[in-house]
Design an enzyme around this catalytic site. Sequence first.
Site, PDB file in Angstrom:
ATOM      1  N   ASP A  62       8.348  20.177  52.589  1.00 43.32           N
ATOM      2  CA  ASP A  62       8.624  18.846  53.165  1.00 43.32           C
ATOM      3  C   ASP A  62      10.040  18.413  52.786  1.00 43.32           C
ATOM      4  O   ASP A  62      10.608  18.902  51.804  1.00 43.32           O
ATOM      5  CB  ASP A  62       7.615  17.803  52.645  1.00 43.32           C
ATOM      6  CG  ASP A  62       7.518  16.588  53.577  1.00 43.32           C
ATOM      7  OD1 ASP A  62       6.488  16.461  54.279  1.00 43.32           O
ATOM      8  OD2 ASP A  62       8.464  15.766  53.613  1.00 43.32           O
ATOM      9  N   LYS A 116       0.890  19.126  64.795  1.00 40.40           N
ATOM     10  CA  LYS A 116       0.831  17.760  65.332  1.00 40.40           C
ATOM     11  C   LYS A 116       1.968  17.568  66.324  1.00 40.40           C
ATOM     12  O   LYS A 116       3.089  18.032  66.096  1.00 40.40           O
ATOM     13  CB  LYS A 116       0.975  16.747  64.203  1.00 40.40           C
ATOM     14  CG  LYS A 116       1.057  15.327  64.740  1.00 40.40           C
ATOM     15  CD  LYS A 116       0.650  14.303  63.765  1.00 40.40           C
ATOM     16  CE  LYS A 116       1.738  13.977  62.767  1.00 40.40           C
ATOM     17  NZ  LYS A 116       1.223  13.018  61.777  1.00 40.40           N
TER      18      LYS A 116
HETATM   19  C1  LIG Z   1       2.449  12.433  58.349  1.00 38.45           C
HETATM   20  S1  LIG Z   1       3.445  13.091  57.067  1.00 38.45           S
HETATM   21  C2  LIG Z   1       2.488  14.463  56.520  1.00 38.45           C
HETATM   22  C3  LIG Z   1       1.268  14.093  55.713  1.00 38.45           C
HETATM   23  C4  LIG Z   1       0.650  15.285  55.008  1.00 38.45           C
HETATM   24  N1  LIG Z   1       0.042  16.219  55.962  1.00 38.45           N
HETATM   25  C5  LIG Z   1      -0.413  14.878  54.012  1.00 38.45           C
HETATM   26  O1  LIG Z   1      -1.593  15.128  54.303  1.00 38.45           O
HETATM   27  O2  LIG Z   1      -0.075  14.329  52.962  1.00 38.45           O
HETATM   28  C6  LIG Z   1       4.740  13.864  57.958  1.00 38.45           C
HETATM   29  C7  LIG Z   1       5.751  14.574  57.075  1.00 38.45           C
HETATM   30  O3  LIG Z   1       6.602  15.403  57.880  1.00 38.45           O
HETATM   31  C8  LIG Z   1       7.781  15.579  57.126  1.00 38.45           C
HETATM   32  N2  LIG Z   1       8.853  16.207  57.929  1.00 38.45           N
HETATM   33  C9  LIG Z   1       9.432  15.739  59.056  1.00 38.45           C
HETATM   34  N3  LIG Z   1      10.409  16.577  59.471  1.00 38.45           N
HETATM   35  C10 LIG Z   1      10.448  17.607  58.586  1.00 38.45           C
HETATM   36  C11 LIG Z   1      11.254  18.785  58.473  1.00 38.45           C
HETATM   37  N4  LIG Z   1      12.221  19.064  59.348  1.00 38.45           N
HETATM   38  N5  LIG Z   1      11.013  19.619  57.443  1.00 38.45           N
HETATM   39  C12 LIG Z   1      10.058  19.343  56.532  1.00 38.45           C
HETATM   40  N6  LIG Z   1       9.257  18.242  56.587  1.00 38.45           N
HETATM   41  C13 LIG Z   1       9.447  17.383  57.602  1.00 38.45           C
HETATM   42  C14 LIG Z   1       8.101  14.155  56.667  1.00 38.45           C
HETATM   43  O4  LIG Z   1       8.987  14.149  55.578  1.00 38.45           O
HETATM   44  C15 LIG Z   1       6.694  13.633  56.317  1.00 38.45           C
HETATM   45  O5  LIG Z   1       6.436  13.717  54.934  1.00 38.45           O
END
Ligand SMILES: C[S@@+](CC[C@H](N)C(=O)[O-])C[C@H]1O[C@@H](n2cnc3c(N)ncnc32)[C@H](O)[C@@H]1O
Length: 199
Positions: free
Chosen positions: A74, A155
């Site tokens: 992440d 997603k």
């Molecule tokens: C809805 S949250 C995920 C929640 C996680 N599945 C949980 O159960 O705790 C979405 C995440 O996608 C991450 N994200 C978005 N773009 C990203 C990227 N290019 N690389 C890594 N993480 C990314 C964000 O930082 C965020 O923490």
Amino acid sequence: MAVSRRDKADFFTKKAHSEGYPARSVYKLEEINAAHRIIKPGDTVLDVGAAPGSWTLYTHRELLKGRGRIVSCDLNPLSLDPIPPTVTEITGDAFSREIRARLVAEGPYDAIISDAAPMTTGNRIVDTTRSEYLAEQVVMLSEEQLKPHGNLVIKIFQGGGEQEVLKTMRGLFRKAKAFKPKASRDDSFEIFLIGLDKY
Ligand SMILES: C[S@@+](CC[C@H](N)C(=O)[O-])C[C@H]1O[C@@H](n2cnc3c(N)ncnc32)[C@H](O)[C@@H]1O
């Protein structure tokens, strides 16, 4: 008495916290896995967009039963304390050259799960375009790094290119479909694309 959307959201948030999970998103993965059996004990799993860590913790505890490996990536650090022993945490942009190379070095994977989402702006076109970009990147990574017979969960925000992404997945997996978990908020436009049994 009717249960309001907010009450339902609060219920899931409280339940998640009482069970030791940092976010309610855990119940979406629970439902997805119950319906499609994405992960089994012993698997090597890549979790993209893993923070704060509910999917990672659920995978460690309930799906791998502590047997197997999870690479959790992440932009932000996981908020799990302690980090489970099966987990390798990689902090950074999963699709930057440097981090992608590290994810490749840890692979290949039996399952790739991605709950990654962009920071939302409130502009539906901007948000869905960014979500589609993330989903496409995860599909490209799984084309390369998912083992034959592997499974994928992504997603994506509806209203962008989810049909196009699904079409690409149909060429890579014996089965591919869209799935909306009941635990997803009624007013959320997210949906999950599931690819089963990679060619
Ligand atoms: C809805 S949250 C995920 C929640 C996680 N599945 C949980 O159960 O705790 C979405 C995440 O996608 C991450 N994200 C978005 N773009 C990203 C990227 N290019 N690389 C890594 N993480 C990314 C964000 O930082 C965020 O923490």
